[in-house]
Design an enzyme around this catalytic site. Structure first.
Site, PDB file in Angstrom:
ATOM      1  N   GLU A  66     -54.356 -56.673  98.821  1.00  0.00           N
ATOM      2  CA  GLU A  66     -54.262 -55.875  97.610  1.00  0.00           C
ATOM      3  C   GLU A  66     -53.673 -54.507  97.933  1.00  0.00           C
ATOM      4  OE1 GLU A  66     -57.857 -55.579  95.380  1.00  0.00           O
ATOM      5  OE2 GLU A  66     -58.199 -57.743  95.327  1.00  0.00           O
ATOM      6  N   GLU A 101     -51.678 -58.834  88.570  1.00  0.00           N
ATOM      7  CA  GLU A 101     -52.938 -59.097  87.854  1.00  0.00           C
ATOM      8  C   GLU A 101     -53.208 -58.028  86.811  1.00  0.00           C
ATOM      9  OE1 GLU A 101     -57.738 -59.897  88.479  1.00  0.00           O
ATOM     10  OE2 GLU A 101     -56.428 -59.739  90.225  1.00  0.00           O
TER      11      GLU A 101
END
Length: 284
Positions: A133, A200
């Site tokens: 991430e 996302e």
């Protein structure tokens, strides 16, 4: 064509070699702008067996913290958890590329820390890639890993490991500053060498623009149908939880089916209707 063999000693299905090669990072990269990439999460061997024929890659997500362990977020997930579940998913698959999430705290300190832990993940699981991430701040780390033979999937937009800093799980890109940040992050990690990029919780138009400007495939989750592929948490898609996130479409209602099966089982046990002659052993 059968994709399973049965171990008669245990009556367990195990994957058997099929006339296909497991997909690779370059094969996924080459799908940019072509047939959409199908991905789902998997945490167990049996689920991997069921999903593998239908998916291009399986993600062993740190979402297992909530889905499997009942944790409040992904932050408490450990490297040991990811390695154990990653190995199970690799054992249960033979076609899809398997990628494993790097958990919080296992890669942010330095590129060297990230390499040590990513190498451990690949060695202990047999997976082909890791996912990290973060955007511009992680570009150096992604480049470091990629140049040393570790395929990396990027992840920008809503990054659950940063939930404390973000202040919640709201979609990103709602204002101009956020939109520019998402696009800058996407460009940075793509240029650093990731072979795919998860977007996302990103506003639809921003996700579509990110897909247009980066050279690697984008994988949407709560993003845009214009992404190069899609991913969902399998248990959400199957309807195993009462709450359905806005970006999820339920393709099944397994919670109701499991509840009904358990109710039927309990009723038969209480009525002494199970086991019957068909399920017990007697001397011949």
């Amino acid at each position: 064509m059968s994709t399973y063999t049965i171990d008669t000693a245990t009556s367990r299905a195990t994957p058997s070699p099929a006339p296909m090669k497991r997909l690779t990072a370059p094969a996924i990269m080459a799908r940019k702008g072509k047939e959409p990439i199908v991905s789902l999460t998997a945490y167990t061997m049996r689920m991997a067996q069921l999903l593998d024929p239908h998916c291009d890659f399986l993600l062993v997500g740190d979402s297992l913290g909530q889905v499997i362990y009942g944790l409040p977020s992904t932050i408490p997930v450990t490297l040991e958890m990811m390695c154990a579940h990653g190995a199970a998913v690799v054992r249960g698959s033979w076609h899809a590329l398997v990628a494993v999430d790097m958990p919080f705290g296992s890669y942010e300190e330095s590129p060297e820390q990230a390499f040590r832990n990513a190498a451990r993940v690949l060695k202990e699981t047999g997976a082909a890639a890791v996912k990290l991430e973060g955007g511009e701040a992680m570009a150096e780390t992604i480049a470091f890993l990629s140049k040393r033979g570790i395929p990396v999937i990027g992840h920008v937009g809503l990054t659950p490991q940063a939930v404390n800093a973000l202040g919640g799980y709201r979609a990103r890109g709602r204002d101009e500053a956020e939109a520019k940040k998402v696009l800058a992050d996407a460009r940075a990690v793509a240029e650093a060498g990731c072979f795919a990029l998860v977007l996302e919780g990103v506003m639809e138009e921003i996700a579509a623009e990110a897909t247009r400007i980066v050279p690697c495939p984008t994988i949407g989750i709560g993003a845009s149908a214009q992404c190069d592929g899609q991913i969902l948490v399998t248990e959400d898609m199957l309807g195993l939880f009462e709450r359905t996130p806005r970006f999820v479409k339920r393709f099944g209602d397994l919670a109701a089916e499991i509840g009904a099966a358990a109710e039927s089982y309990a009723r038969d046990v209480k009525a002494r209707a199970f086991p019957t002659e068909e399920q017990i052993y007697r001397p011949k």
